[in-house]
Write a protein that holds these residues in place. Sequence first.
Motif, PDB file in Angstrom:
ATOM      1  N   GLN A 120       0.836  -1.195   0.000  1.00 38.35           N
ATOM      2  CA  GLN A 120       0.000   0.000   0.000  1.00 38.35           C
ATOM      3  C   GLN A 120       0.876   1.252   0.000  1.00 38.35           C
ATOM      4  O   GLN A 120       0.613   2.217  -0.726  1.00 38.35           O
ATOM      5  CB  GLN A 120      -0.922  -0.012   1.220  1.00 38.35           C
ATOM      6  N   ILE A 121       1.912   1.230   0.818  1.00 37.91           N
ATOM      7  CA  ILE A 121       2.840   2.361   0.869  1.00 37.91           C
ATOM      8  C   ILE A 121       3.565   2.508  -0.456  1.00 37.91           C
ATOM      9  O   ILE A 121       3.705   3.614  -0.998  1.00 37.91           O
ATOM     10  CB  ILE A 121       3.850   2.171   2.017  1.00 37.91           C
ATOM     11  N   GLU A 122       4.002   1.384  -1.003  1.00 36.32           N
ATOM     12  CA  GLU A 122       4.712   1.408  -2.282  1.00 36.32           C
ATOM     13  C   GLU A 122       3.830   1.973  -3.395  1.00 36.32           C
ATOM     14  O   GLU A 122       4.279   2.776  -4.217  1.00 36.32           O
ATOM     15  CB  GLU A 122       5.168  -0.007  -2.643  1.00 36.32           C
ATOM     16  N   ALA A 123       2.555   1.566  -3.417  1.00 37.64           N
ATOM     17  CA  ALA A 123       1.636   2.046  -4.448  1.00 37.64           C
ATOM     18  C   ALA A 123       1.411   3.552  -4.318  1.00 37.64           C
ATOM     19  O   ALA A 123       1.362   4.280  -5.325  1.00 37.64           O
ATOM     20  CB  ALA A 123       0.310   1.304  -4.358  1.00 37.64           C
ATOM     21  N   ALA A 124       1.272   4.050  -3.085  1.00 41.56           N
ATOM     22  CA  ALA A 124       1.049   5.480  -2.870  1.00 41.56           C
ATOM     23  C   ALA A 124       2.252   6.286  -3.354  1.00 41.56           C
ATOM     24  O   ALA A 124       2.092   7.335  -3.993  1.00 41.56           O
ATOM     25  CB  ALA A 124       0.786   5.756  -1.393  1.00 41.56           C
ATOM     26  N   ARG A 125       3.440   5.794  -3.088  1.00 35.39           N
ATOM     27  CA  ARG A 125       4.638   6.533  -3.474  1.00 35.39           C
ATOM     28  C   ARG A 125       4.939   6.390  -4.965  1.00 35.39           C
ATOM     29  O   ARG A 125       5.503   7.293  -5.580  1.00 35.39           O
ATOM     30  CB  ARG A 125       5.804   6.084  -2.595  1.00 35.39           C
ATOM     31  N   ARG A 126       4.521   5.284  -5.544  1.00 33.23           N
ATOM     32  CA  ARG A 126       4.638   5.145  -6.997  1.00 33.23           C
ATOM     33  C   ARG A 126       3.681   6.118  -7.684  1.00 33.23           C
ATOM     34  O   ARG A 126       4.019   6.728  -8.706  1.00 33.23           O
ATOM     35  CB  ARG A 126       4.329   3.709  -7.405  1.00 33.23           C
ATOM     36  N   GLY A 127       2.487   6.277  -7.109  1.00 34.79           N
ATOM     37  CA  GLY A 127       1.533   7.244  -7.651  1.00 34.79           C
ATOM     38  C   GLY A 127       2.057   8.668  -7.569  1.00 34.79           C
ATOM     39  O   GLY A 127       1.840   9.475  -8.482  1.00 34.79           O
ATOM     40  N   TYR A 128       2.740   8.989  -6.486  1.00 36.50           N
ATOM     41  CA  TYR A 128       3.347  10.316  -6.347  1.00 36.50           C
ATOM     42  C   TYR A 128       4.399  10.521  -7.432  1.00 36.50           C
ATOM     43  O   TYR A 128       4.472  11.582  -8.057  1.00 36.50           O
ATOM     44  CB  TYR A 128       3.983  10.462  -4.965  1.00 36.50           C
ATOM     45  N   GLY A 129       5.204   9.491  -7.677  1.00 37.98           N
ATOM     46  CA  GLY A 129       6.236   9.594  -8.705  1.00 37.98           C
ATOM     47  C   GLY A 129       5.635   9.782 -10.092  1.00 37.98           C
ATOM     48  O   GLY A 129       6.160  10.555 -10.899  1.00 37.98           O
ATOM     49  N   ASP A 130       4.527   9.093 -10.381  1.00 40.05           N
ATOM     50  CA  ASP A 130       3.866   9.251 -11.677  1.00 40.05           C
ATOM     51  C   ASP A 130       3.331  10.673 -11.837  1.00 40.05           C
ATOM     52  O   ASP A 130       3.431  11.275 -12.915  1.00 40.05           O
ATOM     53  CB  ASP A 130       2.717   8.244 -11.800  1.00 40.05           C
TER      54      ASP A 130
END
Length: 226
Positions: A175-185
């Motif tokens: 969940q944390i990884e997905a949130a931070r990947r979304g920020y990067g996108d």
Amino acid sequence: MSFHGRVSGTRIKRALGVQAALEWAFRIEQAQLELPLPPDVTEEGFGFGLEYVLLQRAVLGCKIDGGQHKIGGYTHEDAEVIAATVAGIPDRLGGKRMAIRVAELARAGLTPDWMPGAVPRCVPSIVKQNQHGTHVGSVVVGTERIRLRGPGARAAWKTIDVLACPVTFSPHPQQIEAARRGYGDWLQALGWVRDGLIECGMLREVELTRAMPKAKPWERTPPSRC
């Protein structure tokens, strides 16, 4: 936020980073995101793209009389250019879905939630409450036979349940990884918008700087040593 003014006949430009420029365009000027129709659909007068804005300026040779969307007033032409650029975010960076996300966040004055301070913690999956308070629940995961000694030489066997407390991690690392990947996108899309606006040179009263939000705000910069 006003951009009007001249010094010795030269128009004053307001220098803004891309995030501030987006928030000005969508939040203050209330520019509308008008996405193009699918290739197989045509509808006259449905929105406009960056190419349309360029063409209109070339034909008119003067300031575009835009601003049809802002209730009770005029939407600044630079805000419309910014909105048109956002609408053109390419598919490789998320396309229409990302354009909508960028506009919505800017309109709300928000940055994507990258879950600051989130650390996965082991917590019980079952929590029960009764009149005595809150306690952890357990489940039967198997059985064992144990030998009970009785008086003298007598002994007996007994089957007992083996209990365990199921646990999980909250928030989950994925969940944390997905949130931070979304920020990067989102950050990549902002970079594309920034570069496009700088290169096209169409903004008349706003000057885009190279400033960007932090690339990885969850990574703390180690303190400098003297």
